[in-house]
Scaffold this active site. Structure first.
Site, short mmCIF file in Angstrom:
data_model
loop_
_atom_site.label_atom_id
_atom_site.label_comp_id
_atom_site.label_asym_id
_atom_site.label_seq_id
_atom_site.Cartn_x
_atom_site.Cartn_y
_atom_site.Cartn_z
N SER A 40 -7.17 30.09 -10.23
CA SER A 40 -6.23 29.08 -10.74
C SER A 40 -6.08 29.19 -12.25
CB SER A 40 -6.69 27.67 -10.34
OG SER A 40 -8.02 27.45 -10.77
N ASP B 117 -15.01 38.49 -11.00
CA ASP B 117 -15.89 37.71 -10.12
C ASP B 117 -16.84 38.67 -9.44
OD1 ASP B 117 -15.81 34.64 -9.00
OD2 ASP B 117 -16.83 36.07 -7.68
N ASP C 254 -21.28 41.97 -12.24
CA ASP C 254 -22.19 40.87 -12.52
C ASP C 254 -21.87 40.37 -13.93
OD1 ASP C 254 -24.32 39.26 -13.31
OD2 ASP C 254 -25.79 40.40 -12.17
N CYS D 268 -17.44 21.86 -13.98
CA CYS D 268 -16.95 20.64 -13.34
C CYS D 268 -18.14 19.78 -12.96
CB CYS D 268 -16.07 20.96 -12.13
SG CYS D 268 -16.86 21.91 -10.85
#
Lengths: 150, 317
Positions: free
Chosen positions: B126, B145, B172, B244
């Site tokens: 996103s 990722d 990594d 988050c």
């Protein structure tokens, strides 16, 4: 770039020119080979990196039917196309995105074979025009299921 | 059934004790909002279609949308006739279903056309695709990722959004400079793996999994990733670290550690978003006063998920 790679890009560019009247890619972007007769568009800076496993966006595959543009291929390159672009009413978009073939009749402005499909401002991939039908080529992963749309 | 509709046993007592100490009188409002599903939101893709055309198209189709003040292409979806992920516009990459607060870290980083940007923990993409659009598809975003399956879903979203200036890698993150080099990026986003308490508004799992031990384990990973992110940045380059979650050991403590490695904290600008200053003290430990420039986003302040955002600059020396 090796001559073999350069030949592949030249070949697909020639096929795009012949089928859709396309004369290249947008400024600041380059077309790069990606194996299995597929090609991607990337920004010049992205294409210059060699570390990635996926660079830019898949736009076209060289197929026996001719150059098959992906949805993004039609969105990025479609606005530059001069021929074999089929404009359809926007109320058919949901059917198209569900994967349905469309009855479009005889169209004097199209050659049978792969055509770019657009609905108003929206470019939505390629279809195979075989009068009077337009065969749907939206990939399964990009279709909407029956509950979707309006 | 527990308080505010939480399942029995949630939140766990150690979580409740810790978050009460952390949030003080704001704890009850935090809990009340955490128990509620958030209003869904979308980010429209200005690179594929003029946003005004898309918005009028969606509104004609029965969608009721409300603009987000902190990102001009972000909208809350008040109501609509279909599932957001099952419309022609979604499948054509004209919008991305993205939580409202999660649009804030790219806004804080402010990537510009032509820059070299690293998104170190990028899946599902996103923020990667948002940054690619903010850059007008110029320059490059390296979206990394470590998990091959997550990198595949990242690549699928990059494809759907048409982000031609993105390169997907799968290294990594703790050793990324071995592969991409040191000091090469103008800007880096590290939206770090975290205990994800903010995401509990959608799914209770983070509250079920929460333990202080796991917070400390994740904090060690976050420090390793953040140090490597900083190394990948050119002198004078900027970095956003976000999570988050609201635990200081996953947020302010990580930033405090970077200060001794040549990072400086800058003000975060998120116009129209209610934020609170980062902590400069927690459980008897004094932190650098510049940490007050970091921001905490509480769910009750903007009706979003919880977030923490820090903007850093690598010193020029």
């Amino acid at each position: 770039m090796s001559s073999e790679v350069g030949d592949g890009v030249d070949r697909i560019l020639a096929a795009l020119r012949e089928r859709f009247g396309l004369i290249g890619v947008p400024d600041g972007a380059v077309l790069i080979p990606s194996g299995s007769r597929k090609y991607r568009v990337a920004s010049e800076e992205a294409a210059a990196l060699t570390a990635g496993r996926v660079i830019g966006v898949y736009v076209v595959k060289d197929t026996p039917m001719g150059p098959l543009l992906s949805i993004e291929g039609t969105q990025i390159l479609g606005p530059l196309a001069r021929k074999n672009v089929l404009s359809l009413p926007e109320d058919l978009l949901d059917d198209w995105m569900r994967g349905g073939d469309l009855e479009i009749g005889e169209r004097g402005d199209l050659e049978p074979g792969l055509v770019i499909v657009r609905f108003g401002d929206l470019f939505a991939g390629c279809g195979l025009y075989s009068p009077p039908k337009l065969r749907n080529m939206v990939p399964l992963s990009r279709r909407i299921s029956s509950g979707g749309g309006r | 059934m527990g308080v505010y509709g939480f399942p029995a046993g949630l939140p766990k007592r150690p979580f409740e004790e810790r978050y009460r100490r952390l949030l003080g009188p704001d704890y009850e409002a935090f809990l009340r909002y955490t128990a509620r599903m958030p209003v869904p939101s979308i980010r429209v893709n200005p690179m594929k279609l003029d946003p005004d055309i898309l918005l009028s198209r969606l509104r004609r189709g029965g969608w009721i949308l409300e603009g987000l003040p902190w990102y001009r292409h972000g909208f809350r979806v008040i109501s609509g006739p279909a599932k957001l992920g099952n419309t022609p516009e979604h499948q054509l990459g004209l919008y991305y279903v993205q939580e409202a607060a999660s649009m804030a870290p790219p806004v804080a980083l402010d990537p510009r056309p032509g820059e070299r940007v690293l998104d170190l923990a990028a899946a599902p993409g996103s923020k990667t695709t948002q940054m690619a659009e903010m850059m007008g598809w110029r320059g490059v975003v390296v979206a990394n990722d470590p998990s091959p399956s997550r990198a595949n879903s990242l690549a699928a979203n990059v494809q759907r959004m048409g982000s031609i200036n993105v390169v997907v890698t799968s290294y990594d993150g703790r050793t990324i400079t071995r592969h991409l080099g040191e000091g090469v990026f103008d800007a880096v986003l590290l939206d770090a793996p975290c205990s994800a308490v903010g995401a509990a508004r959608r799914d209770w799992t983070p509250l079920r999994r929460w333990s202080l031990r796991s917070v400390r384990r994740i904090s060690r990973l976050q420090v390793s990733l953040a140090l490597e992110a900083l190394r990948s940045l050119r002198p004078g380059g900027r970095m956003v670290y976000s999570t988050c979650t609201l635990d200081p050991e996953e947020n302010e403590f990580v930033i405090h550690r970077l200060l001794s490695e040549g990072a400086e904290v800058e003000e975060v600008s998120l116009p129209g978003m209610v934020t609170r200053p980062g902590l400069t003290r927690w459980e008897g430990r004094e932190l650098d006063p510049s940490l007050a420039r970091t921001v905490r986003i509480y769910p009750q302040d903007n009706d979003t998920e919880a977030f923490f955002i820090a903007l850093l600059r690598r010193s020029r020396s």
